[in-house]
Scaffold this motif. Structure first.
Motif, mmCIF file in Angstrom:
data_model
loop_
_atom_site.group_PDB
_atom_site.id
_atom_site.type_symbol
_atom_site.label_atom_id
_atom_site.label_comp_id
_atom_site.label_asym_id
_atom_site.label_seq_id
_atom_site.Cartn_x
_atom_site.Cartn_y
_atom_site.Cartn_z
ATOM 1 N N ARG A 138 0.799 -1.304 0.125
ATOM 2 C CA ARG A 138 0.121 -0.021 0.013
ATOM 3 C C ARG A 138 0.932 1.446 0.036
ATOM 4 N NH1 ARG A 138 -4.161 -2.080 4.829
ATOM 5 N NH2 ARG A 138 -4.804 -3.761 3.930
ATOM 6 N N VAL A 139 2.153 1.085 0.564
ATOM 7 C CA VAL A 139 3.086 2.206 0.252
ATOM 8 C C VAL A 139 4.123 2.040 -0.853
ATOM 9 C CG1 VAL A 139 4.901 3.536 1.475
ATOM 10 C CG2 VAL A 139 2.839 2.423 2.714
ATOM 11 N N THR A 140 4.728 0.983 -0.813
ATOM 12 C CA THR A 140 5.904 0.637 -1.852
ATOM 13 C C THR A 140 5.439 0.665 -3.201
ATOM 14 O OG1 THR A 140 5.663 -1.729 -1.702
ATOM 15 C CG2 THR A 140 7.156 -0.863 -0.143
ATOM 16 N N ASP A 141 4.027 0.474 -3.463
ATOM 17 C CA ASP A 141 3.480 0.505 -4.816
ATOM 18 C C ASP A 141 3.176 1.894 -5.466
ATOM 19 O OD1 ASP A 141 3.784 -2.203 -5.230
ATOM 20 O OD2 ASP A 141 1.609 -2.786 -5.232
ATOM 21 N N LEU A 142 3.506 2.821 -4.385
ATOM 22 C CA LEU A 142 2.989 4.219 -4.694
ATOM 23 C C LEU A 142 4.354 4.892 -5.533
ATOM 24 C CD1 LEU A 142 1.401 5.525 -1.664
ATOM 25 C CD2 LEU A 142 0.105 4.841 -3.710
ATOM 26 N N PRO A 143 4.063 5.785 -6.595
ATOM 27 C CA PRO A 143 5.191 6.435 -7.207
ATOM 28 C C PRO A 143 6.112 7.035 -6.339
ATOM 29 C CG PRO A 143 3.081 6.924 -8.270
ATOM 30 C CD PRO A 143 2.796 6.184 -7.252
ATOM 31 N N GLY A 144 7.214 6.947 -6.566
ATOM 32 C CA GLY A 144 8.532 7.357 -5.866
ATOM 33 C C GLY A 144 8.911 6.565 -4.466
ATOM 34 N N ASP A 187 0.765 10.251 3.873
ATOM 35 C CA ASP A 187 -0.401 9.742 4.319
ATOM 36 C C ASP A 187 -0.457 8.289 4.263
ATOM 37 O OD1 ASP A 187 -3.492 10.227 4.787
ATOM 38 O OD2 ASP A 187 -3.423 8.878 2.940
ATOM 39 N N ALA A 188 0.161 7.347 3.158
ATOM 40 C CA ALA A 188 -0.028 6.103 3.086
ATOM 41 C C ALA A 188 1.129 5.539 4.190
ATOM 42 C CB ALA A 188 0.449 5.729 1.707
ATOM 43 N N LEU A 189 2.053 6.404 4.577
ATOM 44 C CA LEU A 189 2.962 5.753 5.665
ATOM 45 C C LEU A 189 2.272 5.692 6.948
ATOM 46 C CD1 LEU A 189 5.884 4.934 6.315
ATOM 47 C CD2 LEU A 189 6.460 7.422 6.496
ATOM 48 N N LEU A 190 1.763 6.835 7.148
ATOM 49 C CA LEU A 190 0.929 6.989 8.459
ATOM 50 C C LEU A 190 -0.262 5.715 8.628
ATOM 51 C CD1 LEU A 190 0.971 10.963 8.899
ATOM 52 C CD2 LEU A 190 2.435 9.207 10.047
ATOM 53 N N LYS A 206 -0.230 2.689 11.564
ATOM 54 C CA LYS A 206 -1.412 2.310 12.434
ATOM 55 C C LYS A 206 -1.819 0.801 11.991
ATOM 56 C CE LYS A 206 -3.685 6.787 12.269
ATOM 57 N NZ LYS A 206 -4.865 7.513 12.249
ATOM 58 N N ALA A 207 -1.467 0.320 10.745
ATOM 59 C CA ALA A 207 -1.765 -1.230 10.530
ATOM 60 C C ALA A 207 -1.020 -1.993 11.034
ATOM 61 C CB ALA A 207 -2.251 -1.352 8.950
ATOM 62 N N GLU A 208 0.399 -1.631 11.064
ATOM 63 C CA GLU A 208 1.398 -2.555 11.374
ATOM 64 C C GLU A 208 1.525 -2.482 12.948
ATOM 65 O OE1 GLU A 208 5.344 -4.721 10.887
ATOM 66 O OE2 GLU A 208 3.499 -4.130 9.574
ATOM 67 N N ARG A 209 1.044 -1.563 13.587
ATOM 68 C CA ARG A 209 0.876 -1.632 15.071
ATOM 69 C C ARG A 209 0.010 -2.578 15.520
ATOM 70 N NH1 ARG A 209 -1.411 2.927 19.194
ATOM 71 N NH2 ARG A 209 -0.526 2.094 21.215
ATOM 72 N N VAL A 210 -1.257 -2.380 14.630
ATOM 73 C CA VAL A 210 -2.488 -3.443 15.339
ATOM 74 C C VAL A 210 -2.007 -4.894 14.902
ATOM 75 C CG1 VAL A 210 -4.750 -3.915 14.650
ATOM 76 C CG2 VAL A 210 -4.181 -1.467 14.869
ATOM 77 N N ALA A 211 -1.401 -4.860 13.706
ATOM 78 C CA ALA A 211 -0.962 -6.410 13.312
ATOM 79 C C ALA A 211 -0.049 -6.869 14.105
ATOM 80 C CB ALA A 211 -0.388 -6.253 11.629
#
Length: 618
Positions: free
Chosen positions: A285-291, A334-337, A341-346
């Protein structure tokens, strides 16, 4: 705002009321206080069956607020001590004693508290908690507590089977006496011998009484701005409340929690391979974004800084609070933040966490009544860091609701009291303390707030810089209090909170260069300044919490969470308004007692009645 001028299983808690009992001593007739078929007086003469335990205790000097020693252990029973008398009893009898005599139960610490938690006892004196207050640090082994309290050299503590290499075996005295001829405690007693039988429980309770008596003398000699004895009482009961919290647990809707976790991290993984697949999906969800870059490791702060630099964002670190204001600047931020959140829950609050810590609709973890320099109540199993995303799962049970109360602006109000600054105390009489401070400084309210917080936490530059200089002019007494704490900490001198708790300053690390020494000294000064304000705030909060605990008992209400400056109470729905009023009245009572009539700072709380924790504001 409302103004104010190892989890223990429920089965074990229930066992306290009936299963733990001891047989009567030979030659002593059972009396009316043998509620579960077994208790008697240690060394007591034969007495009339009509004489109850309460009568005997009262005759020995037990009464409202008076010390009554107790030690208890599972499947052994409870031992009592008062004056020169001893008793062994069933723990179930202690509830009756508490209701009729209202003594100050005096025990060594956690083992007895955990055994007696089901009795819901009232006032207490926790020898271990008071030791932390007097001497600081975390070494609360009974042998150390006894040695420090009685003035013995802790470097010479005896060990089991210890030999004196100059004179052979040491003289340990009578094995049935917990105190050796040299004044130290017998290692065998400390290592578990105290609960070998019921007679030993009563003897151990008597030694706790002796230790507590000396502690009271030491507290009376302290040079503290507040009332150390009052602090000792509330710190002791806070330890009892901590055990009750871990037994009671936080009501949690497991079905809703599972739904919320699944919405953030996906379904529970079937195996390690499935967990890796889900992790990869979150990352993309982050790494596939441009840049973003192909080889980006989102868990590596250096890689994240490189990522941010590539999109024109230069930051000294990648902490979420620093990135939050930049969320709208680029889709990657925005994607990183959101990923974090998802990583903390996981990783911390995922399906495994739910399966491990939630039973019978309650989230349970071990609680501590005082942890770290700030002395706050803390908890394990994620109870103190539950993500906002999961708060909707914290739900009151059918027929009950939550009353939530959150103290407002607690630390600056505490500073006004502990420093004795009359001008800041006058500002503290307002519902919003920052408004009169802003007016006095001639700045906007947000600037005044930043300045006050910066003064307490050590920030000296940026937005707060000029306003801080104004604070020194407007509130010289409060600022001098903070500056003195800073200098004492910088010099390595220990400090005491308003309530008398010792906060030890750490030594400087070895082999520091001159710049390193200056930096370490500055950090130690900030630590001391923070500890005095936050420590006093923690003492105030716990005094309020234990007052609420006592006042709520007639309403069948229970505190189920103590989070920083917030209380969450589980109460029958029809008694919610009464409970809310009780929380406010308890805050008024606490503020009056804690200030001892010297200041008139107002303490305020936001109080609300909610079905789910997430329904509360803030």
């Amino acid at each position: 705002m409302y103004p104010a001028s190892a989890a223990i299983s429920r089965a074990r808690a229930d066992s306290v009321s009936g299963a733990l009992m001891v047989a009567p001593h030979e030659g002593v007739n059972p009396t009316e206080h043998d509620l579960d078929g077994g208790s008697g007086g240690v060394g007591a003469a034969r007495h009339d069956e009509r004489v109850t335990l309460v009568d005997e205790l009262a005759a020995a000097g037990a009464g409202a607020g008076r010390p009554l020693g107790v030690a208890a252990a599972p499947f052994v029973g409870a031992g009592l001590a008062c004056g020169d008398r001893r008793w062994t009893v069933a723990p179930a009898e202690l509830r009756v004693v508490d209701e009729q005599l209202h003594p100050r139960w005096t025990w060594w610490g956690r083992p007895t508290t955990e055994t007696l938690v089901g009795a819901r006892l009232g006032a207490c004196w926790d020898v271990t908690a008071v030791h932390r207050l007097l001497f600081g640090g975390g070494d609360t082994d009974p042998s150390t507590v006894w040695a420090r309290t009685t003035g013995l050299d802790v470097d010479r503590l005896p060990a089991a089977g210890q030999l004196d290499f100059l004179g052979g075996a040491t003289d340990s005295g009578d094995d049935d006496d917990p105190v050796r001829p040299d004044g130290y405690l017998q290692p065998d007693w400390v290592d578990g011998g105290w609960h070998r039988d019921a007679d030993r429980l009563a003897t151990w309770a008597a030694v706790a009484l002796r230790c507590a008596e000396r502690q009271r003398e030491l507290l009376g000699a302290l040079d503290a701005g507040g009332d150390p004895l009052l602090t000792a009482w509330s710190e002791s009961t806070a330890e009892l409340l901590a055990v009750e919290l871990q037994v009671e647990g936080l009501p949690l809707d497991s079905v809703r929690a599972r739904e919320l976790i699944t919405a953030v991290v996906g379904p529970a993984p079937r195996d390690d391979a499935d967990a890796a697949r889900l992790r990869g999906e979150r990352d993309r969800r982050v790494t596939d974004l441009p840049g973003a870059g192909v080889d980006l490791d989102l868990r590596n702060p250096a890689d994240v800084r490189t990522l941010l630099g590539g999109i024109g964002i230069d930051v000294p670190d990648t902490r979420s609070w620093r990135l939050e204001p930049l969320r709208a600047s680029h889709p990657l931020v925005d994607a990183l933040l959101e990923w974090r959140k998802a990583e903390r829950v996981a990783t911390t609050y995922g399906h495994g966490w739910l399966d491990s810590h939630v039973r019978d609709g309650r989230l349970r973890g071990r609680w501590s009544g005082s942890d770290g320099a700030a002395g706050r109540m803390t908890a394990q199993a994620g109870l103190h860091n539950l993500p906002a995303e999961l708060r909707p799962a914290v739900a009151a049970e059918p027929g009950r609701t939550f009353v939530r109360a959150d103290l407002g602006q607690i630390e600056p109000r505490v500073l006004a009291v502990v420093s004795g600054d009359p001008d800041l105390a006058r500002a503290g009489a307002a519902d919003d303390l920052y408004a009169p401070v802003a007016q006095r400084l001639g700045v906007e309210r947000p600037v005044a707030k930043v300045a006050v917080l910066a003064a307490m936490y050590g920030q000296t530059s940026g937005t707060a810089g000029e306003a801080l200089r104004g604070l020194h002019r407007a509130y010289p007494v409060a600022m001098a209090y903070l500056d003195d704490a800073y200098e004492r900490g910088r010099a390595g001198r220990d400090v005491r909170t308003h309530g008398g708790r010792l906060v030890r300053m750490p030594p400087l690390a070895a082999r520091l260069d001159e710049a390193g020494v200056r930096a370490a000294q500055g950090a130690r000064g900030r630590y001391a300044r923070n500890a005095l304000v936050q420590g006093a705030a923690a003492e105030f909060f716990k005094m309020w919490a234990v007052t609420v605990r006592a006042r709520l008992a007639p309403l069948d209400a229970r505190i189920v969470l103590c989070l920083h400056d917030e209380l969450l109470v589980h109460v029958p729905t029809e008694r919610a308004d009464a409970a809310a009023a009780t929380l406010v009245a308890a805050l008024e009572e606490t503020a009056h007692r804690w200030q001892r009539g010297r200041t008139a700072v107002r303490f305020v709380a936001d109080v609300s009645v909610v079905a789910r924790w997430s329904d509360a504001k803030g």
